[in-house]
Design an enzyme around this catalytic site. Structure first.
Site, PDB file in Angstrom:
ATOM      1  N   GLY A  49       0.846  -1.182   0.000  1.00 38.28           N
ATOM      2  CA  GLY A  49       0.000   0.000   0.000  1.00 38.28           C
ATOM      3  C   GLY A  49       0.884   1.234   0.000  1.00 38.28           C
ATOM      4  O   GLY A  49       1.596   1.497  -0.950  1.00 38.28           O
ATOM      5  N   PHE A  50       0.827   2.003   1.085  1.00 41.83           N
ATOM      6  CA  PHE A  50       1.612   3.237   1.219  1.00 41.83           C
ATOM      7  C   PHE A  50       1.280   4.211   0.091  1.00 41.83           C
ATOM      8  O   PHE A  50       2.169   4.759  -0.556  1.00 41.83           O
ATOM      9  CB  PHE A  50       3.128   2.945   1.275  1.00 41.83           C
ATOM     10  CG  PHE A  50       3.520   2.186   2.512  1.00 41.83           C
ATOM     11  CD1 PHE A  50       3.861   2.863   3.673  1.00 41.83           C
ATOM     12  CD2 PHE A  50       3.496   0.797   2.512  1.00 41.83           C
ATOM     13  CE1 PHE A  50       4.190   2.155   4.824  1.00 41.83           C
ATOM     14  CE2 PHE A  50       3.819   0.084   3.656  1.00 41.83           C
ATOM     15  CZ  PHE A  50       4.168   0.757   4.809  1.00 41.83           C
ATOM     16  N   HIS A  51      -0.012   4.375  -0.148  1.00 45.43           N
ATOM     17  CA  HIS A  51      -0.447   5.362  -1.125  1.00 45.43           C
ATOM     18  C   HIS A  51      -1.917   5.720  -0.875  1.00 45.43           C
ATOM     19  O   HIS A  51      -2.594   5.043  -0.093  1.00 45.43           O
ATOM     20  CB  HIS A  51      -0.261   4.833  -2.564  1.00 45.43           C
ATOM     21  CG  HIS A  51      -1.071   3.620  -2.890  1.00 45.43           C
ATOM     22  ND1 HIS A  51      -0.545   2.352  -2.977  1.00 45.43           N
ATOM     23  CD2 HIS A  51      -2.388   3.484  -3.157  1.00 45.43           C
ATOM     24  CE1 HIS A  51      -1.492   1.494  -3.279  1.00 45.43           C
ATOM     25  NE2 HIS A  51      -2.629   2.147  -3.393  1.00 45.43           N
ATOM     26  N   ALA A  52      -2.326   6.785  -1.548  1.00 42.22           N
ATOM     27  CA  ALA A  52      -3.746   7.154  -1.592  1.00 42.22           C
ATOM     28  C   ALA A  52      -4.077   7.361  -3.064  1.00 42.22           C
ATOM     29  O   ALA A  52      -3.193   7.309  -3.924  1.00 42.22           O
ATOM     30  CB  ALA A  52      -3.979   8.437  -0.802  1.00 42.22           C
ATOM     31  N   HIS A  97      -3.465   4.343   2.711  1.00 38.88           N
ATOM     32  CA  HIS A  97      -3.667   3.019   3.305  1.00 38.88           C
ATOM     33  C   HIS A  97      -2.409   2.164   3.235  1.00 38.88           C
ATOM     34  O   HIS A  97      -1.622   2.264   2.282  1.00 38.88           O
ATOM     35  CB  HIS A  97      -4.873   2.292   2.690  1.00 38.88           C
ATOM     36  CG  HIS A  97      -4.900   2.256   1.205  1.00 38.88           C
ATOM     37  ND1 HIS A  97      -5.203   3.348   0.416  1.00 38.88           N
ATOM     38  CD2 HIS A  97      -4.666   1.241   0.342  1.00 38.88           C
ATOM     39  CE1 HIS A  97      -5.144   3.008  -0.846  1.00 38.88           C
ATOM     40  NE2 HIS A  97      -4.818   1.727  -0.933  1.00 38.88           N
TER      41      HIS A  97
END
Ligand code: TYD
Length: 136
Positions: A49-52, A97
């Protein structure tokens, strides 16, 4: 918490024959469905994840095994423990997230409102916070 919530899916069936869960667009899934993808064989110590997203809407469902989803809207943070296919997490626009706590059996499916478009990703937390603060 903005643009993020848990959805419990109705199950059809019984202990004798098993259960069926149906996901239809604009019913259990609150948008038109354009894409489905899933991750599997993710090493247990991996974090993903580690993104929007600017615009994408998604519902994530853990079909097998377990995973933890941490969601952050720029102010509030919430952690969902996904350990059953009878629930999903809705993630709308501008929700950072991260997923971790994978098990060997984890299959995490995402139902999405659009095709894969890298331009829709926000992969930098600094940029994410700038955009959240611009919206205020
Ligand atoms: P990414 O969305 O970053 O995965 P995660 O959130 O699980 O860490 O995607 C990982 C890679 O896969 C990236 O190179 C983009 C590619 N990808 C596609 O080609 N199509 C897709 O539908 C998705 C979701 C990712």
């Amino acid at each position: 918490m903005k643009n993020c919530y848990l959805i419990n899916f109705d199950e059809i069936g019984n202990d004798e024959n098993g259960y069926l869960i149906a996901l239809e667009e604009n019913k259990q899934i609150p948008f038109d469905i354009k894409r489905v993808y899933y991750t599997h064989r993710v090493p247990c110590d991996s974090k993903r994840g580690f993104h929007a997203h600017h615009n994408l809407e998604q519902v994530l469902v853990c079909l097998s095994g377990k995973v933890i989803m941490k969601c952050f809207d720029g102010s509030d943070e919430i952690e969902y423990s996904l350990d059953s296919p009878n629930k999903g997490v809705y993630i709308g626009p501008m929700v950072w997230h991260e997923m971790y706590g994978y098990t060997e059996e984890t299959v995490l499916m995402a139902v999405a409102s659009d095709l894969y478009k890298e331009v829709d990703y926000i992969r930098s937390m600094d940029l994410f916070m700038e955009l959240v603060n611009d919206e205020k």
